[in-house]
Design an enzyme around this catalytic site. Structure first.
Site, PDB file in Angstrom:
ATOM      1  N   ARG A  61     -18.184   8.736   7.639  1.00  0.00           N
ATOM      2  CA  ARG A  61     -18.475   7.387   7.132  1.00  0.00           C
ATOM      3  C   ARG A  61     -17.754   6.327   7.951  1.00  0.00           C
ATOM      4  NH1 ARG A  61     -17.850   8.565   0.665  1.00  0.00           N
ATOM      5  NH2 ARG A  61     -19.722   9.854   0.459  1.00  0.00           N
ATOM      6  N   TYR A  91       0.816  -1.209   0.000  1.00  0.00           N
ATOM      7  CA  TYR A  91       0.000   0.000   0.000  1.00  0.00           C
ATOM      8  C   TYR A  91       0.856   1.269   0.000  1.00  0.00           C
ATOM      9  CZ  TYR A  91      -3.628  -3.353   1.493  1.00  0.00           C
ATOM     10  OH  TYR A  91      -4.472  -4.431   1.599  1.00  0.00           O
ATOM     11  N   LYS A 112     -12.953   0.593   4.071  1.00  0.00           N
ATOM     12  CA  LYS A 112     -12.146   1.790   3.883  1.00  0.00           C
ATOM     13  C   LYS A 112     -13.035   2.980   3.637  1.00  0.00           C
ATOM     14  CE  LYS A 112     -10.651   3.879   0.362  1.00  0.00           C
ATOM     15  NZ  LYS A 112     -10.446   4.063  -1.053  1.00  0.00           N
ATOM     16  N   ASN A 129     -19.889   3.397   9.660  1.00  0.00           N
ATOM     17  CA  ASN A 129     -19.644   1.990   9.345  1.00  0.00           C
ATOM     18  C   ASN A 129     -19.434   1.121  10.591  1.00  0.00           C
ATOM     19  OD1 ASN A 129     -19.890   2.743   6.682  1.00  0.00           O
ATOM     20  ND2 ASN A 129     -17.707   2.643   6.214  1.00  0.00           N
TER      21      ASN A 129
HETATM   22  P1  A2P Z   1     -14.809   7.244   0.503  1.00  0.00           P
HETATM   23  O1  A2P Z   1     -13.375   6.946   0.837  1.00  0.00           O
HETATM   24  O2  A2P Z   1     -14.956   8.418  -0.402  1.00  0.00           O
HETATM   25  O3  A2P Z   1     -15.707   7.284   1.713  1.00  0.00           O
HETATM   26  P2  A2P Z   1     -14.662  -1.114  -0.191  1.00  0.00           P
HETATM   27  O4  A2P Z   1     -14.304  -1.079   1.260  1.00  0.00           O
HETATM   28  O5  A2P Z   1     -15.667  -2.119  -0.567  1.00  0.00           O
HETATM   29  O6  A2P Z   1     -13.435  -1.168  -1.079  1.00  0.00           O
HETATM   30  O7  A2P Z   1     -15.378   0.287  -0.520  1.00  0.00           O
HETATM   31  C1  A2P Z   1     -14.694   1.465  -0.281  1.00  0.00           C
HETATM   32  C2  A2P Z   1     -15.417   2.567  -1.000  1.00  0.00           C
HETATM   33  O8  A2P Z   1     -16.670   2.805  -0.412  1.00  0.00           O
HETATM   34  C3  A2P Z   1     -14.641   3.830  -0.941  1.00  0.00           C
HETATM   35  O9  A2P Z   1     -14.696   4.383  -2.233  1.00  0.00           O
HETATM   36  C4  A2P Z   1     -15.384   4.698   0.072  1.00  0.00           C
HETATM   37  O10 A2P Z   1     -15.352   6.014  -0.394  1.00  0.00           O
HETATM   38  C5  A2P Z   1     -16.783   4.156   0.003  1.00  0.00           C
HETATM   39  N1  A2P Z   1     -17.464   4.145   1.309  1.00  0.00           N
HETATM   40  C6  A2P Z   1     -17.066   3.531   2.450  1.00  0.00           C
HETATM   41  N2  A2P Z   1     -17.988   3.681   3.422  1.00  0.00           N
HETATM   42  C7  A2P Z   1     -18.998   4.408   2.895  1.00  0.00           C
HETATM   43  C8  A2P Z   1     -20.233   4.902   3.400  1.00  0.00           C
HETATM   44  N3  A2P Z   1     -20.612   4.664   4.646  1.00  0.00           N
HETATM   45  N4  A2P Z   1     -21.016   5.625   2.552  1.00  0.00           N
HETATM   46  C9  A2P Z   1     -20.628   5.865   1.283  1.00  0.00           C
HETATM   47  N5  A2P Z   1     -19.480   5.436   0.754  1.00  0.00           N
HETATM   48  C10 A2P Z   1     -18.668   4.721   1.541  1.00  0.00           C
END
Ligand code: A2P
Length: 272
Positions: A235, A49, A229, A239
């Site tokens: 957010r 990363y 993430k 989460n």
């Molecule tokens: P951001 O960093 O702009 O919040 P995954 O974990 O499946 O890879 O998904 C990560 C993506 O989901 C990121 O692009 C993140 O964007 C977005 N994301 C994470 N939590 C939320 C949330 N609660 N609402 C909207 N988007 C979210």
């Protein structure tokens, strides 16, 4: 706040961790501090990363090192060997500068190279020497797991794989249950692509929560863990706020119907 899951080495894994994949270097400190502040106790990093130095600085400045499970992963390219894994482990530890790592994983099996059992022996050695508490793998397919267990007798504590409602990974989850391995999902929200899915929007509306909360709760109700993430503090907090999002049998059945096998990331056999 999600709880913890028992691991086969006697330790416990926070069911939800926050991931550092694709978090830009300049945002790493801010996001890490926001995550720790929100209540995450598992920090899922990796050499690949490229942000371990900044991650380590943030952990040190948080003053919460002792409360955290800090993870890193062996990349295995260009060299996939026991010696390289031990050397990379020491490099990650130096780069992070937060003392002994809590969790070290093989990032990809790279099965065509035929070396992951040798690498696994390196991780077992690190654990036996007390240099790392928990060892695991990521992106291992059923055949790979069978080989590890057959040839070393040591099952990984967890297997971190892509999983979300399009890719529930039933076969792997069943095998993990038999071998005592925790399933930990990466891209649990399908890289965010699931967030405007109409089926999930309907379940979310029914419970007056967000789609992200529905999907994360679905992971927990399957008995698994996840690393999620976000670069937004609000957010990150949302989460973790899943206590009131109990999905009923109908919800679970509706979400089960979304399985399509679609991936949002690389298939393990395509990463060699
Ligand atoms: P951001 O960093 O702009 O919040 P995954 O974990 O499946 O890879 O998904 C990560 C993506 O989901 C990121 O692009 C993140 O964007 C977005 N994301 C994470 N939590 C939320 C949330 N609660 N609402 C909207 N988007 C979210």
């Amino acid at each position: 706040m999600p709880g913890t899951l028992a691991l086969n080495d006697g330790s416990r894994l926070p069911a939800l961790g926050f991931g550092l994949y694709k978090v830009p270097i300049e945002q790493t400190a801010e996001v890490t501090l926001a995550g720790i502040d929100a209540g995450y106790r598992l920090v899922d990093g990796a050499r690949f990363y490229g942000n371990e130095r900044e991650l380590g600085e943030a952990i040190r400045s948080s003053g919460r090192r002792d409360d955290l499970m800090v993870a890193s992963k062996f990349w295995g390219d260009p060299v996939q060997s026991r010696e390289q894994a031990i050397a990379d482990f020491a490099d990650s530890e130096r780069e992070l500068g937060v003392g002994p790592l809590d969790l070290y994983m093989i990032h990809w099996p790279r099965s065509s190279r035929g070396a992951f059992v040798d690498v696994w022996r390196g991780l077992i050695e690190l654990q036996q020497e007390g240099r790392v508490r928990t060892i695991g793998v990521a992106n291992f397919e059923p055949d790979d797991l069978h080989r590890l267990v057959d040839e070393t007798g040591v099952a990984p504590a967890l297997n971190q794989v892509e999983s979300h409602p399009w890719l529930p990974q039933h076969e792997l989850r069943a095998l993990h249950a038999r071998l005592g391995i925790v399933t930990q999902a990466w891209s649990p929200l399908g890289r965010g692509r699931l967030l405007d899915d109409p089926t999930l929007l309907a379940v979310a509306a029914k419970h007056s929560v967000t789609v992200a909360q529905v999907v994360l709760r679905w992971h927990l109700q399957l008995g698994g863990a996840a690393v999620v993430k976000s670069t937004h503090p609000e957010r990150l907090r949302q989460n973790l706020d899943l206590d009131d999002v109990a999905l009923d049998d109908d919800d679970m059945a509706v979400i089960a119907g979304m399985e399509s096998g679609e991936r949002t990331g690389t298939h393990p056999r395509d990463r060699q």
